[in-house]
Design an enzyme around this catalytic site. Structure first.
Site, mmCIF file in Angstrom:
data_model
loop_
_atom_site.group_PDB
_atom_site.id
_atom_site.type_symbol
_atom_site.label_atom_id
_atom_site.label_comp_id
_atom_site.label_asym_id
_atom_site.label_seq_id
_atom_site.Cartn_x
_atom_site.Cartn_y
_atom_site.Cartn_z
ATOM 1 N N LYS A 23 0.744 -1.290 0.125
ATOM 2 C CA LYS A 23 0.514 0.169 -0.497
ATOM 3 C C LYS A 23 0.824 1.257 -0.481
ATOM 4 O O LYS A 23 0.785 2.444 -1.006
ATOM 5 C CB LYS A 23 -1.213 0.251 1.238
ATOM 6 C CG LYS A 23 -1.418 1.043 1.768
ATOM 7 C CD LYS A 23 -2.180 1.487 2.623
ATOM 8 C CE LYS A 23 -1.770 2.112 4.374
ATOM 9 N NZ LYS A 23 -1.120 3.174 4.335
ATOM 10 N N ASN A 24 2.221 1.189 0.534
ATOM 11 C CA ASN A 24 2.926 2.262 1.588
ATOM 12 C C ASN A 24 3.596 2.886 -0.042
ATOM 13 O O ASN A 24 3.854 3.819 -0.035
ATOM 14 C CB ASN A 24 2.929 2.375 2.591
ATOM 15 C CG ASN A 24 2.115 2.808 3.508
ATOM 16 O OD1 ASN A 24 1.664 2.717 3.261
ATOM 17 N ND2 ASN A 24 2.636 2.388 4.752
ATOM 18 N N CYS A 121 -5.089 8.899 9.191
ATOM 19 C CA CYS A 121 -5.162 7.806 10.771
ATOM 20 C C CYS A 121 -4.541 9.158 11.641
ATOM 21 O O CYS A 121 -4.024 9.721 11.066
ATOM 22 C CB CYS A 121 -4.615 6.776 10.702
ATOM 23 S SG CYS A 121 -4.788 4.841 9.806
ATOM 24 N N ARG A 126 0.623 15.464 13.075
ATOM 25 C CA ARG A 126 0.584 14.241 11.817
ATOM 26 C C ARG A 126 1.657 15.799 10.729
ATOM 27 O O ARG A 126 0.627 16.065 9.961
ATOM 28 C CB ARG A 126 0.324 13.296 10.874
ATOM 29 C CG ARG A 126 0.268 12.664 12.147
ATOM 30 C CD ARG A 126 -0.392 11.070 11.330
ATOM 31 N NE ARG A 126 0.289 10.729 10.139
ATOM 32 C CZ ARG A 126 -0.146 9.713 9.332
ATOM 33 N NH1 ARG A 126 -1.737 8.672 9.379
ATOM 34 N NH2 ARG A 126 0.516 9.174 8.815
ATOM 35 N N ASP A 309 3.964 0.734 12.116
ATOM 36 C CA ASP A 309 2.401 -0.493 11.498
ATOM 37 C C ASP A 309 2.293 -1.629 11.765
ATOM 38 O O ASP A 309 1.094 -2.555 12.223
ATOM 39 C CB ASP A 309 2.824 0.165 10.444
ATOM 40 C CG ASP A 309 2.933 0.650 9.737
ATOM 41 O OD1 ASP A 309 3.230 1.586 8.049
ATOM 42 O OD2 ASP A 309 2.614 1.699 10.130
ATOM 43 N N ARG A 401 -8.937 0.253 4.463
ATOM 44 C CA ARG A 401 -8.135 1.087 3.813
ATOM 45 C C ARG A 401 -6.788 0.853 3.364
ATOM 46 O O ARG A 401 -6.246 0.745 2.194
ATOM 47 C CB ARG A 401 -7.789 2.196 4.679
ATOM 48 C CG ARG A 401 -8.888 3.544 4.437
ATOM 49 C CD ARG A 401 -7.955 4.381 4.911
ATOM 50 N NE ARG A 401 -7.456 4.881 4.862
ATOM 51 C CZ ARG A 401 -6.187 5.190 5.664
ATOM 52 N NH1 ARG A 401 -6.354 5.195 6.706
ATOM 53 N NH2 ARG A 401 -4.444 5.678 5.451
HETATM 54 C C1 EPZ Z 1 3.851 7.117 6.970
HETATM 55 O O1 EPZ Z 1 3.715 7.590 7.314
HETATM 56 C C2 EPZ Z 1 3.401 5.218 6.232
HETATM 57 N N1 EPZ Z 1 1.990 5.704 5.152
HETATM 58 C C3 EPZ Z 1 2.752 4.764 7.628
HETATM 59 O O2 EPZ Z 1 1.742 3.950 7.010
HETATM 60 C C4 EPZ Z 1 3.837 4.805 8.576
HETATM 61 O O3 EPZ Z 1 3.058 4.636 10.185
HETATM 62 C C5 EPZ Z 1 4.986 6.021 8.465
HETATM 63 O O4 EPZ Z 1 4.946 6.320 7.033
HETATM 64 C C6 EPZ Z 1 6.059 5.577 9.253
HETATM 65 O O5 EPZ Z 1 6.617 4.219 9.047
HETATM 66 C C7 EPZ Z 1 2.109 6.188 3.824
HETATM 67 O O6 EPZ Z 1 3.002 5.908 3.496
HETATM 68 C C8 EPZ Z 1 1.090 6.215 3.388
HETATM 69 P P1 EPZ Z 1 6.293 10.181 8.037
HETATM 70 P P2 EPZ Z 1 3.831 9.306 6.908
HETATM 71 O O7 EPZ Z 1 6.711 11.337 7.457
HETATM 72 O O8 EPZ Z 1 4.790 9.165 5.491
HETATM 73 C C9 EPZ Z 1 7.049 13.320 11.978
HETATM 74 C C10 EPZ Z 1 -0.507 3.007 7.477
HETATM 75 O O9 EPZ Z 1 -0.559 2.597 8.233
HETATM 76 N N2 EPZ Z 1 6.472 14.058 10.291
HETATM 77 O O10 EPZ Z 1 7.561 8.922 8.065
HETATM 78 O O11 EPZ Z 1 2.518 10.102 7.160
HETATM 79 C C11 EPZ Z 1 5.470 12.508 11.807
HETATM 80 O O12 EPZ Z 1 4.868 13.335 12.766
HETATM 81 C C12 EPZ Z 1 0.462 4.417 7.697
HETATM 82 O O13 EPZ Z 1 -0.117 2.600 6.165
HETATM 83 C C13 EPZ Z 1 6.599 15.091 10.867
HETATM 84 O O14 EPZ Z 1 7.393 16.425 12.369
HETATM 85 O O15 EPZ Z 1 5.037 9.509 8.448
HETATM 86 C C14 EPZ Z 1 5.663 11.465 12.738
HETATM 87 O O16 EPZ Z 1 5.567 11.123 14.351
HETATM 88 C C15 EPZ Z 1 -0.063 5.062 9.344
HETATM 89 N N3 EPZ Z 1 7.096 16.462 9.658
HETATM 90 C C16 EPZ Z 1 7.325 10.825 11.463
HETATM 91 O O17 EPZ Z 1 7.801 12.199 11.678
HETATM 92 C C17 EPZ Z 1 6.481 16.363 8.631
HETATM 93 O O18 EPZ Z 1 6.877 17.339 7.740
HETATM 94 C C18 EPZ Z 1 7.526 10.027 10.990
HETATM 95 O O19 EPZ Z 1 5.863 10.069 9.691
HETATM 96 C C19 EPZ Z 1 6.687 14.420 8.358
HETATM 97 C C20 EPZ Z 1 6.375 14.266 9.548
#
Ligand code: EPZ
Length: 424
Positions: A23-24, A121, A126, A309, A401
């Site tokens: 998915k991701n 989610c 986020r 996840d 989803r």
């Molecule tokens: C991706 O989300 C995945 N979603 C998530 O999977 C996964 O849990 C996550 O990566 C971590 O591996 C998709 O790929 C669609 P991040 P993403 O940016 O990109 C902070 C699932 O169930 N952050 O790596 O949103 C953020 O708040 C989903 O499949 C900032 O501070 O995650 C978090 O604490 C859930 N500023 C951390 O970084 C930013 O600009 C990691 O978030 C971006 C992120």
């Protein structure tokens, strides 16, 4: 009409299953197809989940031609030639966090994009500040007006970008825009998830120059035009891990096929620590746990750490392991919303900030519970399977989803769940 899953307790997983496409990776590759200006791209091994179906509708609304392969619904031909809009329809966007990848791809294509702040989610705040940091470094101006992100650039110029936070989304989004920038972009402190490597491979097959994906330094040389390509999405390590954890939690035996074992290293390590038997083949993993489970500690971290996840499914398994297990959630600020529902089923879990202390060994009891996010929902399916009595699981829109027809997937693994309309 809302639906619910009826899950009988005390079931053991026993069977084999083929894993779907990731998915991701898919939710980034579909938006990235917009970058192949006048060239159709063929994408195969897509998971047919609601996030993908929504993205297909958004691409069509932008003007893309999307032709489904009659013989195989997992294969799509996307012709982005007639994409003529940089403003995806707001109503469709905010149901889907991954819609934010349209920022990088539409910015790369049209030098402008207007899109609502992403939904998805609720795992705590986020923010997308790191995405914005990257776009700004590439020469764009970014404004936020009434919840709409407006990004514009006279031209995109390669830049050096240091990510303050290791972010999957920001790493991919910047890669998408940088693939059409003039000159070289360096992303430092990049995320290293396998899905990022898959997107980089897709971009390179289209003619981009992305080097270093999978490490914390990614270098992108912009390309004038990106050409047609056929790309097969990698297997979903999170779906595979969900089934592996479910097999161990139910003291069952599962053969999970069509995987890339390397991507599952952290999950394999932890399942061995709790006493499961793990056999690893070239593209399969077999999990057996007939003799019960032992406690262990889990710390989630960006790849190759233990994936956040799979923290909720692993927490359910640990409720069955006699003794104390500690789960530290180091990626998201608030990814323990599943704890309250598990406590309704009798789980002994205490929360201290981003740490959960689990007193395992107690028998869970089936209960009416609701999923509030995708992976928490998957965890509740496992909780229902190991409980005494019946569990009624609502909030299936979250589960759908990321998992294709979760009840039929688990039926393949020898357990029965029934999806009923709420009226029944
Ligand atoms: C991706 O989300 C995945 N979603 C998530 O999977 C996964 O849990 C996550 O990566 C971590 O591996 C998709 O790929 C669609 P991040 P993403 O940016 O990109 C902070 C699932 O169930 N952050 O790596 O949103 C953020 O708040 C989903 O499949 C900032 O501070 O995650 C978090 O604490 C859930 N500023 C951390 O970084 C930013 O600009 C990691 O978030 C971006 C992120």
């Amino acid at each position: 009409m809302s639906e619910l899953l009826v899950i009988n307790g005390q079931q053991r997983i026993s069977g084999r299953i083929n894993v779907s496409g990731a998915k991701n990776a898919a939710v980034a590759i579909l938006p990235a197809s917009v970058l192949a200006e006048n060239n159709p791209v063929k994408i195969t091994n897509l998971p047919r989940i609601t996030d993908i179906n929504k993205l297909i509708e958004i691409l069509k609304a932008l003007g893309a031609d999307v032709i489904e392969d009659e013989a195989n619904e997992r294969n799509l031909l996307i012709d982005p030639t007639n994409v003529n809009s940089h403003t995806p329809p707001g109503m469709m966007i905010n149901k889907l966090r991954a819609s934010y990848y349209l920022m990088g791809s539409l910015l790369g294509r049209f030098l402008q994009v207007e899109i609502p702040m992403p939904g998805g989610c609720d795992l705590g705040p986020r923010p997308i500040d790191q995405h914005i940091k990257g776009f700004t470094a590439l020469g764009a101006t970014v404004e936020l007006e009434h919840g709409i992100v407006k990004i514009k650039a006279k031209k995109l110029q390669g830049a050096y970008i240091y990510l303050d936070v290791v972010s999957v989304g920001a790493t991919i989004n910047i890669m998408l825009a940088a693939s059409r920038a003039e000159g070289k972009t360096v992303i430092e402190n990049a995320a290293k998830e396998p899905e990022i490597v898959d997107v980089a491979n897709f971009l390179n097959a289209m003619g981009a120059q992305v080097r270093g994906a999978g490490t914390d330094v990614i270098k992108i040389e912009g390309a004038k035009e990106l050409r047609s390509v056929e790309h097969c999405v990698i297997p979903d390590r999170i779906e595979a891990g969900t089934f592996m954890i479910a097999a161990a939690a139910t003291y069952g035996d599962a053969l999970v096929e069509g995987v890339i074992p390397k991507h599952l290293d952290p999950v394999i390590a932890k399942l061995k620590e709790v006493g499961a038997g793990v056999e690893v083949g070239p593209d399969w993993v077999r999990i057996k746990a007939p003799n019960g489970l032992a406690p262990t500690d889990i710390k989630t971290f960006p790849y190759p750490g233990f994936p956040t996840d799979l923290q909720p499914p692993m927490m359910v398994l640990l409720t069955r392991a006699p003794g104390t297990s500690i789960v530290s959630e180091n990626v998201f600020e608030r990814r323990f919303r599943h704890v309250e529902e598990l406590k309704k089923m009798g789980a002994q879990i205490k929360l201290e900030g981003r740490t959960a202390i689990i007193e395992g060994g107690s028998q869970l009891t089936g209960a009416p519970i609701s999923a509030m996010d995708l992976r928490g929902g998957a965890a509740f399916v496992i909780a229902g399977l190991i409980s005494q009595g019946e569990t009624y699981l609502r909030g299936l829109e979250h589960i759908d989803r990321g998992y294709e027809s979760i009840e039929s997937r688990f039926r393949k693994l020898g357990v029965n769940l029934e999806r009923l309309a709420e009226t029944e």
